[in-house]
Motif scaffolding. Structure first.
Motif, PDB file in Angstrom:
ATOM      1  N   VAL A 202     -24.897  -9.647 -18.531  1.00  0.00           N
ATOM      2  CA  VAL A 202     -25.000 -10.364 -19.818  1.00  0.00           C
ATOM      3  C   VAL A 202     -23.934  -9.862 -20.789  1.00  0.00           C
ATOM      4  CG1 VAL A 202     -27.485 -10.786 -19.531  1.00  0.00           C
ATOM      5  CG2 VAL A 202     -26.720  -8.784 -20.844  1.00  0.00           C
ATOM      6  N   LYS A 203     -23.571 -10.729 -21.742  1.00  0.00           N
ATOM      7  CA  LYS A 203     -22.539 -10.349 -22.729  1.00  0.00           C
ATOM      8  C   LYS A 203     -23.086  -9.306 -23.697  1.00  0.00           C
ATOM      9  CE  LYS A 203     -19.762 -14.595 -22.707  1.00  0.00           C
ATOM     10  NZ  LYS A 203     -20.578 -15.520 -21.898  1.00  0.00           N
ATOM     11  N   SER A 204     -24.327  -9.496 -24.136  1.00  0.00           N
ATOM     12  CA  SER A 204     -24.948  -8.544 -25.058  1.00  0.00           C
ATOM     13  C   SER A 204     -26.348  -8.194 -24.547  1.00  0.00           C
ATOM     14  CB  SER A 204     -25.046  -9.137 -26.465  1.00  0.00           C
ATOM     15  OG  SER A 204     -25.947  -8.367 -27.251  1.00  0.00           O
ATOM     16  N   LEU A 205     -26.519  -6.939 -24.189  1.00  0.00           N
ATOM     17  CA  LEU A 205     -27.816  -6.487 -23.674  1.00  0.00           C
ATOM     18  C   LEU A 205     -28.893  -6.603 -24.748  1.00  0.00           C
ATOM     19  CD1 LEU A 205     -29.193  -5.303 -21.189  1.00  0.00           C
ATOM     20  CD2 LEU A 205     -28.515  -3.019 -21.952  1.00  0.00           C
ATOM     21  N   THR A 206     -28.533  -6.269 -25.985  1.00  0.00           N
ATOM     22  CA  THR A 206     -29.508  -6.333 -27.093  1.00  0.00           C
ATOM     23  C   THR A 206     -29.976  -7.764 -27.328  1.00  0.00           C
ATOM     24  OG1 THR A 206     -28.500  -4.397 -28.118  1.00  0.00           O
ATOM     25  CG2 THR A 206     -29.910  -5.741 -29.525  1.00  0.00           C
ATOM     26  N   ILE A 207     -29.032  -8.709 -27.333  1.00  0.00           N
ATOM     27  CA  ILE A 207     -29.400 -10.121 -27.556  1.00  0.00           C
ATOM     28  C   ILE A 207     -30.283 -10.617 -26.410  1.00  0.00           C
ATOM     29  CG2 ILE A 207     -28.501 -12.486 -27.646  1.00  0.00           C
ATOM     30  CD1 ILE A 207     -26.076 -11.351 -29.197  1.00  0.00           C
TER      31      ILE A 207
ATOM     32  N   MET B 134     -18.692   0.533 -12.166  1.00  0.00           N
ATOM     33  CA  MET B 134     -19.374   1.512 -13.019  1.00  0.00           C
ATOM     34  C   MET B 134     -19.330   1.103 -14.490  1.00  0.00           C
ATOM     35  SD  MET B 134     -21.102   4.102 -12.074  1.00  0.00           S
ATOM     36  CE  MET B 134     -20.448   4.346 -10.426  1.00  0.00           C
ATOM     37  N   SER B 135     -18.221   0.457 -14.896  1.00  0.00           N
ATOM     38  CA  SER B 135     -18.025   0.109 -16.307  1.00  0.00           C
ATOM     39  C   SER B 135     -19.091  -0.847 -16.844  1.00  0.00           C
ATOM     40  CB  SER B 135     -16.641  -0.505 -16.510  1.00  0.00           C
ATOM     41  OG  SER B 135     -16.502  -1.661 -15.697  1.00  0.00           O
ATOM     42  N   ILE B 136     -19.673  -1.687 -15.968  1.00  0.00           N
ATOM     43  CA  ILE B 136     -20.663  -2.657 -16.466  1.00  0.00           C
ATOM     44  C   ILE B 136     -22.106  -2.242 -16.164  1.00  0.00           C
ATOM     45  CG2 ILE B 136     -19.063  -4.613 -16.366  1.00  0.00           C
ATOM     46  CD1 ILE B 136     -20.627  -5.546 -13.836  1.00  0.00           C
ATOM     47  N   ARG B 137     -22.280  -1.139 -15.459  1.00  0.00           N
ATOM     48  CA  ARG B 137     -23.658  -0.705 -15.158  1.00  0.00           C
ATOM     49  C   ARG B 137     -24.362  -0.204 -16.412  1.00  0.00           C
ATOM     50  NH1 ARG B 137     -23.638   2.393  -9.313  1.00  0.00           N
ATOM     51  NH2 ARG B 137     -21.870   1.280  -8.423  1.00  0.00           N
ATOM     52  N   ILE B 138     -25.679  -0.187 -16.345  1.00  0.00           N
ATOM     53  CA  ILE B 138     -26.484   0.241 -17.499  1.00  0.00           C
ATOM     54  C   ILE B 138     -27.214   1.527 -17.131  1.00  0.00           C
ATOM     55  CG2 ILE B 138     -28.300  -0.424 -19.115  1.00  0.00           C
ATOM     56  CD1 ILE B 138     -27.774  -3.371 -18.059  1.00  0.00           C
TER      57      ILE B 138
ATOM     58  N   PRO C 111     -37.389 -25.017 -12.425  1.00  0.00           N
ATOM     59  CA  PRO C 111     -36.033 -24.498 -12.596  1.00  0.00           C
ATOM     60  C   PRO C 111     -35.529 -24.646 -14.035  1.00  0.00           C
ATOM     61  CG  PRO C 111     -35.983 -26.596 -11.428  1.00  0.00           C
ATOM     62  CD  PRO C 111     -37.424 -26.264 -11.656  1.00  0.00           C
ATOM     63  N   LEU C 112     -34.787 -23.640 -14.499  1.00  0.00           N
ATOM     64  CA  LEU C 112     -34.176 -23.668 -15.827  1.00  0.00           C
ATOM     65  C   LEU C 112     -32.704 -23.309 -15.683  1.00  0.00           C
ATOM     66  CD1 LEU C 112     -36.499 -21.631 -18.254  1.00  0.00           C
ATOM     67  CD2 LEU C 112     -36.163 -24.084 -18.268  1.00  0.00           C
ATOM     68  N   GLN C 113     -31.816 -24.247 -15.930  1.00  0.00           N
ATOM     69  CA  GLN C 113     -30.388 -23.952 -15.842  1.00  0.00           C
ATOM     70  C   GLN C 113     -29.909 -23.455 -17.205  1.00  0.00           C
ATOM     71  OE1 GLN C 113     -27.850 -27.186 -14.588  1.00  0.00           O
ATOM     72  NE2 GLN C 113     -26.052 -25.876 -14.468  1.00  0.00           N
ATOM     73  N   GLU C 114     -30.043 -22.140 -17.403  1.00  0.00           N
ATOM     74  CA  GLU C 114     -29.734 -21.524 -18.694  1.00  0.00           C
ATOM     75  C   GLU C 114     -29.256 -20.092 -18.487  1.00  0.00           C
ATOM     76  OE1 GLU C 114     -33.145 -23.882 -21.302  1.00  0.00           O
ATOM     77  OE2 GLU C 114     -33.403 -21.743 -20.927  1.00  0.00           O
ATOM     78  N   THR C 115     -28.770 -19.495 -19.582  1.00  0.00           N
ATOM     79  CA  THR C 115     -28.486 -18.060 -19.585  1.00  0.00           C
ATOM     80  C   THR C 115     -29.605 -17.371 -20.368  1.00  0.00           C
ATOM     81  OG1 THR C 115     -27.199 -18.204 -21.615  1.00  0.00           O
ATOM     82  CG2 THR C 115     -25.987 -18.430 -19.533  1.00  0.00           C
ATOM     83  N   ILE C 116     -29.725 -16.067 -20.177  1.00  0.00           N
ATOM     84  CA  ILE C 116     -30.807 -15.332 -20.866  1.00  0.00           C
ATOM     85  C   ILE C 116     -30.641 -15.434 -22.378  1.00  0.00           C
ATOM     86  CG2 ILE C 116     -31.985 -13.105 -21.138  1.00  0.00           C
ATOM     87  CD1 ILE C 116     -30.833 -12.267 -18.427  1.00  0.00           C
ATOM     88  N   GLU C 117     -29.387 -15.292 -22.840  1.00  0.00           N
ATOM     89  CA  GLU C 117     -29.146 -15.296 -24.299  1.00  0.00           C
ATOM     90  C   GLU C 117     -29.525 -16.628 -24.943  1.00  0.00           C
ATOM     91  OE1 GLU C 117     -25.562 -12.765 -22.755  1.00  0.00           O
ATOM     92  OE2 GLU C 117     -26.831 -14.356 -21.966  1.00  0.00           O
TER      93      GLU C 117
END
Length: 203
Positions: free
Chosen positions: A121-126, A158-162, A94-100
């Motif tokens: 996520v806050k930034s898809l690119t990051i 819809m606003s947060i979908r990619i 287990p890793l308690q982290e965020t992707i960024e």
């Protein structure tokens, strides 16, 4: 104070039940999807936004090496650990982290699963750059997301979908090659990408 704590517990249990039931209903069985992926039995895998372990468990059955289950919610990770113990799986970490803020060593992961998490996520690119960095050359990333289409009501706002085209564009900008794009159903698509070289393709 205690009342608030109980509310939080209930919220968590509701979320967990939702994750399990929704994903089981909407997606093809996770074992089927994982079996279609380029995963070998000696590879190191990472499930980002692992949730209740919907994909983590079948991933752990496919390799003798480590499977990292990353989720910012410690309780979700406890659920995965309990499921792993029940199934006799000892290779999940287990890793308690965020992707960024992934703390994993670069060039160390052979396959990453990102299921219904990238729209949060806050930034898809990051986030995707971080995944690119931890992947070894030749490593694959499978993204699973809700299509941004006004006709599809079910799913996140819809606003947060990619949009799938937007996701592909960012993946290519970062340095991934697109292997395959598929529609699982009306609402959900997958993009399989591969890291073909170490160098970042900054514009």
């Amino acid at each position: 104070m205690n009342h608030n704590h109980n509310q939080q517990d209930q919220k968590f249990l509701t979320k967990m039940a939702f994750l399990d039931s929704q994903q089981r209903e909407r997606l093809i069985p996770p074992e089927v999807l994982i079996n279609q992926m380029p995963i070998h039995n000696n590879q190191t895998l990472l499930d980002v936004g692992a949730g209740s372990g919907f994909f983590t468990i079948p991933m752990a059955k496919r390799t003798i090496n480590k499977v990292y289950a990353m989720d910012p919610d410690k309780r979700m990770l406890s659920v995965i650990e309990a499921k792993a113990k029940e199934k006799g799986l000892h290779n999940i970490e287990p890793l308690q982290e965020t992707i960024e803020n992934l703390s994993l060593q670069n060039d160390n992961i052979d396959f990453v699963m990102a299921s219904l998490i990238l729209h949060e996520v806050k930034s898809l690119t990051i986030a995707l750059t971080k995944i690119f960095e931890v992947l070894s050359v030749g490593g694959h990333l499978l993204c699973l997301e809700y299509e941004k289409d006004d006709l599809i009501i079910e799913g996140p706002p819809m606003s947060i979908r990619i949009k799938s085209e937007e996701l592909e564009k960012i993946l290519l900008t970062i340095g991934f090659d697109i292997v395959e794009k598929t529609k699982i159903n009306d609402a959900i698509y997958t993009v399989l990408a591969v890291k073909t070289e170490k160098k970042m393709n900054y514009l």
